[in-house]
Design a protein around this motif. Sequence first.
Motif, short mmCIF file in Angstrom:
data_model
loop_
_atom_site.label_atom_id
_atom_site.label_comp_id
_atom_site.label_asym_id
_atom_site.label_seq_id
_atom_site.Cartn_x
_atom_site.Cartn_y
_atom_site.Cartn_z
N ASN A 259 83.40 44.49 35.82
CA ASN A 259 83.83 44.98 37.12
C ASN A 259 84.34 46.42 37.06
O ASN A 259 84.65 47.01 38.07
N ASP B 43 83.91 50.07 37.05
CA ASP B 43 82.90 51.04 37.41
C ASP B 43 83.54 52.41 37.40
O ASP B 43 84.44 52.67 38.18
N SER B 44 83.13 53.27 36.51
CA SER B 44 83.78 54.57 36.46
C SER B 44 82.87 55.63 35.87
O SER B 44 81.83 55.33 35.29
N ARG C 117 92.12 61.33 53.24
CA ARG C 117 90.99 60.46 52.87
C ARG C 117 90.77 60.58 51.37
O ARG C 117 90.44 61.65 50.85
N ILE D 90 96.34 48.46 47.00
CA ILE D 90 95.16 47.63 46.82
C ILE D 90 95.62 46.22 47.16
O ILE D 90 96.24 45.55 46.34
N SER E 131 89.05 50.18 40.00
CA SER E 131 87.62 50.04 40.29
C SER E 131 87.38 49.20 41.55
O SER E 131 86.28 49.19 42.09
N LYS E 132 88.41 48.50 42.03
CA LYS E 132 88.28 47.71 43.26
C LYS E 132 88.35 48.58 44.51
O LYS E 132 88.03 48.14 45.60
N LEU E 133 88.78 49.82 44.35
CA LEU E 133 88.81 50.74 45.48
C LEU E 133 87.38 51.14 45.86
O LEU E 133 86.47 51.04 45.05
N LYS E 134 87.21 51.63 47.05
CA LYS E 134 85.88 52.02 47.51
C LYS E 134 85.59 53.49 47.19
O LYS E 134 84.75 54.11 47.80
N VAL E 135 86.32 54.05 46.23
CA VAL E 135 86.11 55.42 45.80
C VAL E 135 85.88 55.43 44.29
O VAL E 135 86.33 54.52 43.59
#
Length: 136
Positions: free
Chosen positions: A117, A119-120, A64, A46, A90-94
């Motif tokens: 921030n 998101d899970s 992927r 990251i 959570s900063k990942l795009k997954v």
Amino acid sequence: MSPILTRPVREQLEHDRVIRELQAKYKRKTDVIINPGNEQNQSISIGDLVVYPDVLVFAEGTKRLLITVEVETVESVNPIEARAEWGTFSKLKVPMHLYVPPDCVETVKRICDEYQNIDSEHWTYTTTYDQVRFTL
């Protein structure tokens, strides 16, 4: 390394058991790599930061990344862990899936609300004898 430098042995065993159960659960349709205990089998980057989530779920036959999974125990559900790991993942795009003991659900909700921030998808796990059960 996690801000929780040493987990009690019993909790570490439970933590690693849950990770292995999740590996079996996700492995049905995807490729899964786990990082139990002090093992560092697969990392993700990251920015300049290299991290080792507990479970990494990849699309079958590719590299992927689909999901990162973090398993917490009673000792590791705290704001320091949230900022250091949950916030980072959570900063990942997954999506990040967070697995916690049922007693910690309210604490996790409060921490996630405090640090907006994060998101899970939140899951609970219970371990009884030879079974681990997951609940969304």
